[in-house]
Design a protein around this motif. Sequence first.
Motif, mmCIF file in Angstrom:
data_model
loop_
_atom_site.group_PDB
_atom_site.id
_atom_site.type_symbol
_atom_site.label_atom_id
_atom_site.label_comp_id
_atom_site.label_asym_id
_atom_site.label_seq_id
_atom_site.Cartn_x
_atom_site.Cartn_y
_atom_site.Cartn_z
ATOM 1 N N MET A 1 0.840 -1.214 0.000
ATOM 2 C CA MET A 1 0.000 0.000 0.000
ATOM 3 C C MET A 1 0.865 1.252 0.000
ATOM 4 S SD MET A 1 -3.517 0.127 0.498
ATOM 5 C CE MET A 1 -4.169 0.872 1.977
ATOM 6 N N ASN A 2 0.477 2.168 -0.823
ATOM 7 C CA ASN A 2 1.187 3.420 -0.983
ATOM 8 C C ASN A 2 0.473 4.480 -0.127
ATOM 9 O OD1 ASN A 2 2.843 5.331 -2.168
ATOM 10 N ND2 ASN A 2 1.416 5.698 -3.834
ATOM 11 N N ASP A 3 1.195 5.183 0.698
ATOM 12 C CA ASP A 3 0.589 6.191 1.574
ATOM 13 C C ASP A 3 0.425 7.509 0.805
ATOM 14 O OD1 ASP A 3 -0.262 7.764 3.621
ATOM 15 O OD2 ASP A 3 1.646 7.760 4.720
ATOM 16 N N LEU A 4 -0.764 8.063 0.801
ATOM 17 C CA LEU A 4 -0.998 9.313 0.060
ATOM 18 C C LEU A 4 -0.738 10.563 0.909
ATOM 19 C CD1 LEU A 4 -4.154 8.463 -2.107
ATOM 20 C CD2 LEU A 4 -1.759 8.545 -2.824
ATOM 21 N N THR A 5 -0.411 10.373 2.184
ATOM 22 C CA THR A 5 -0.176 11.536 3.055
ATOM 23 C C THR A 5 0.911 12.464 2.507
ATOM 24 O OG1 THR A 5 -0.784 10.134 4.907
ATOM 25 C CG2 THR A 5 0.231 12.250 5.448
ATOM 26 N N PRO A 6 2.072 11.927 2.095
ATOM 27 C CA PRO A 6 3.106 12.835 1.569
ATOM 28 C C PRO A 6 2.662 13.578 0.312
ATOM 29 C CG PRO A 6 3.997 10.628 1.965
ATOM 30 C CD PRO A 6 2.522 10.529 2.108
ATOM 31 N N TRP A 7 1.622 13.084 -0.344
ATOM 32 C CA TRP A 7 1.092 13.760 -1.545
ATOM 33 C C TRP A 7 0.083 14.845 -1.192
ATOM 34 C CZ3 TRP A 7 3.427 13.054 -6.093
ATOM 35 C CH2 TRP A 7 4.230 11.914 -6.247
ATOM 36 N N GLY A 8 -0.070 15.119 0.100
ATOM 37 C CA GLY A 8 -0.922 16.238 0.517
ATOM 38 C C GLY A 8 -2.343 15.853 0.877
ATOM 39 N N LEU A 9 -2.548 14.583 1.185
ATOM 40 C CA LEU A 9 -3.902 14.076 1.442
ATOM 41 C C LEU A 9 -4.619 14.814 2.575
ATOM 42 C CD1 LEU A 9 -6.089 11.958 0.842
ATOM 43 C CD2 LEU A 9 -4.953 10.450 2.492
ATOM 44 N N HIS A 10 -3.872 15.192 3.622
ATOM 45 C CA HIS A 10 -4.518 15.796 4.798
ATOM 46 C C HIS A 10 -5.275 17.071 4.442
ATOM 47 C CE1 HIS A 10 -1.090 18.396 4.392
ATOM 48 N NE2 HIS A 10 -1.709 19.253 5.158
ATOM 49 N N ALA A 11 -4.910 17.706 3.327
ATOM 50 C CA ALA A 11 -5.554 18.978 2.956
ATOM 51 C C ALA A 11 -6.929 18.752 2.321
ATOM 52 C CB ALA A 11 -4.662 19.752 1.998
ATOM 53 N N VAL A 12 -7.259 17.490 2.009
ATOM 54 C CA VAL A 12 -8.571 17.222 1.409
ATOM 55 C C VAL A 12 -9.580 17.041 2.544
ATOM 56 C CG1 VAL A 12 -9.870 15.724 -0.150
ATOM 57 C CG2 VAL A 12 -7.398 16.004 -0.462
ATOM 58 N N PRO A 13 -10.617 17.902 2.610
ATOM 59 C CA PRO A 13 -11.594 17.780 3.693
ATOM 60 C C PRO A 13 -12.280 16.405 3.650
ATOM 61 C CG PRO A 13 -11.926 19.819 2.449
ATOM 62 C CD PRO A 13 -10.953 18.995 1.683
ATOM 63 N N SER A 14 -12.457 15.813 4.825
ATOM 64 C CA SER A 14 -12.968 14.436 4.864
ATOM 65 C C SER A 14 -14.374 14.328 4.260
ATOM 66 C CB SER A 14 -12.943 13.898 6.283
ATOM 67 O OG SER A 14 -13.565 14.826 7.142
ATOM 68 N N GLU A 15 -15.178 15.421 4.387
ATOM 69 C CA GLU A 15 -16.545 15.321 3.851
ATOM 70 C C GLU A 15 -16.532 15.185 2.328
ATOM 71 O OE1 GLU A 15 -15.473 17.896 5.631
ATOM 72 O OE2 GLU A 15 -15.959 19.827 4.669
ATOM 73 N N GLN A 16 -15.445 15.617 1.703
ATOM 74 C CA GLN A 16 -15.368 15.483 0.233
ATOM 75 C C GLN A 16 -15.066 14.051 -0.187
ATOM 76 O OE1 GLN A 16 -12.611 18.246 -1.449
ATOM 77 N NE2 GLN A 16 -13.721 20.020 -0.689
ATOM 78 N N MET A 17 -14.656 13.236 0.760
ATOM 79 C CA MET A 17 -14.233 11.890 0.387
ATOM 80 C C MET A 17 -15.301 10.843 0.670
ATOM 81 S SD MET A 17 -10.209 11.691 1.049
ATOM 82 C CE MET A 17 -10.042 12.491 2.620
ATOM 83 N N VAL A 18 -16.476 11.318 1.116
ATOM 84 C CA VAL A 18 -17.520 10.388 1.531
ATOM 85 C C VAL A 18 -17.861 9.379 0.432
ATOM 86 C CG1 VAL A 18 -19.913 10.207 2.291
ATOM 87 C CG2 VAL A 18 -18.455 12.038 3.182
ATOM 88 N N ASP A 19 -18.128 9.875 -0.780
ATOM 89 C CA ASP A 19 -18.560 8.966 -1.847
ATOM 90 C C ASP A 19 -17.437 8.569 -2.794
ATOM 91 O OD1 ASP A 19 -21.198 9.009 -0.973
ATOM 92 O OD2 ASP A 19 -21.509 10.957 -1.937
ATOM 93 N N VAL A 20 -16.224 8.786 -2.381
ATOM 94 C CA VAL A 20 -15.108 8.489 -3.276
ATOM 95 C C VAL A 20 -14.762 7.008 -3.209
ATOM 96 C CG1 VAL A 20 -12.664 8.930 -3.711
ATOM 97 C CG2 VAL A 20 -14.168 10.827 -3.112
#
Length: 343
Positions: A1-20
């Motif tokens: 598994m590749n961690d997306l945190t170093p790619w700036g994931l924390h800046a994406v608001p969690s509510e935007q990821m609900v249906d992703v």
Amino acid sequence: MNDLTPWGLHAVPSEQMVDVNRLGRVIRVDRGECDVITVDGVVRVLSDSQRAQDERAPVTGDWVDIGYEDGLGDVVARILPRRTSVSRRDPAERDLEQVLASNVELVGVVHGLDRPLPAGRLERLLVMAANSGAEPIVILTKVDVAIDDPIEATVRSVARDMAVFVTSLDDVASLETLRGAVGPTRTLALIGASGVGKSSLVNALVGTELLEVGDVRASDAKGRHTTTARELVMLPSDTGLVLDTPGIRAIGLWEAEHALDLIFDDLVELAHACRFRDCTHDAEPDCAVCSAVKNGSADPLRVDRFRALAQELEQQRVREEERQRRTEREGGSRRGRGKGRRR
Ligand SMILES: Nc1nc2c(ncn2[C@@H]2O[C@H](COP(=O)(O)OP(=O)(O)OP(=O)(O)O)[C@@H](O)[C@H]2O)c(=O)[nH]1
Ligand SMILES: [Mg+2]
Ligand SMILES: [Zn+2]
């Protein structure tokens, strides 16, 4: 598994990821296709020609949801809302926005000290950078081959309190300082003319010859438009991300009134004292900007450039309003054409 945190994931608001379903960040865009970094590594994803023409066309830096379509394979199903977007007026169409990069924290206006820097060009680039919603900074490259020209004076008078970095490829300390300013999980987008050394700078920051670099014309230091795609690159040890872009010729501004006021806030401040709120600082009575020019406390050329940019944006706004009225009269059935997005 590749961690997306170093790619700036924390800046994406969690509510935007609900249906992703399958999240990824676009790291390179080519015609109709793009590379997306996901937890499974880099995936080549289709953004078919239909998509590439409308507002769902992905740009480098976008966070996207990847879908699957029979016969097509992996496709960009949805682009998550952009926190910041670097955009300009489409060079091919007068009244169209072209987004160049998104979700960046810093926009570095890059200029090579091996060539002159007209103040007006720097101002345009800074307005474009500030209009992204990210923090604009100035990066002056090639200090080892700097010409005898008052570039630093121009930068001081135009960029004023903005962070300015002076670098060269062989000055390790200057690169370290810049890397420190980016910081982990943050993205720095580089914009500027061809040949100023954007891709070289990315390579130097990364520490490998990752991106193609081209030489410049000996006579005037003009570049050869070596870079053709916008590419997002991670710095070593997760110290941040850099987004390289092709050199830009035309810097048409797009809906940048607010950014214009930010970059010219010295004149905007003066203008509060003009008699008329809509003063154009031309020949109106009791114009505080004109008085400042007369008594030598404001640069007349800077005032002229400010007025010209303000007028350009005003004309664009008027055309856009006319276009919207026309569309409404015609029943609003016509959709926008082209690569970007009309607003
Ligand atoms: N002397 C010197 N040359 C540099 C420096 N940085 C870049 N160059 C040279 O500048 C030229 C152009 O560099 P590129 O990195 O291709 O420029 P670019 O801004 O990416 O250009 P485009 O991709 O065309 O937009 C190359 O010949 C580089 O070797 C530097 O710090 N010092
Ligand atoms: Mg390049
Ligand atoms: Zn005025």
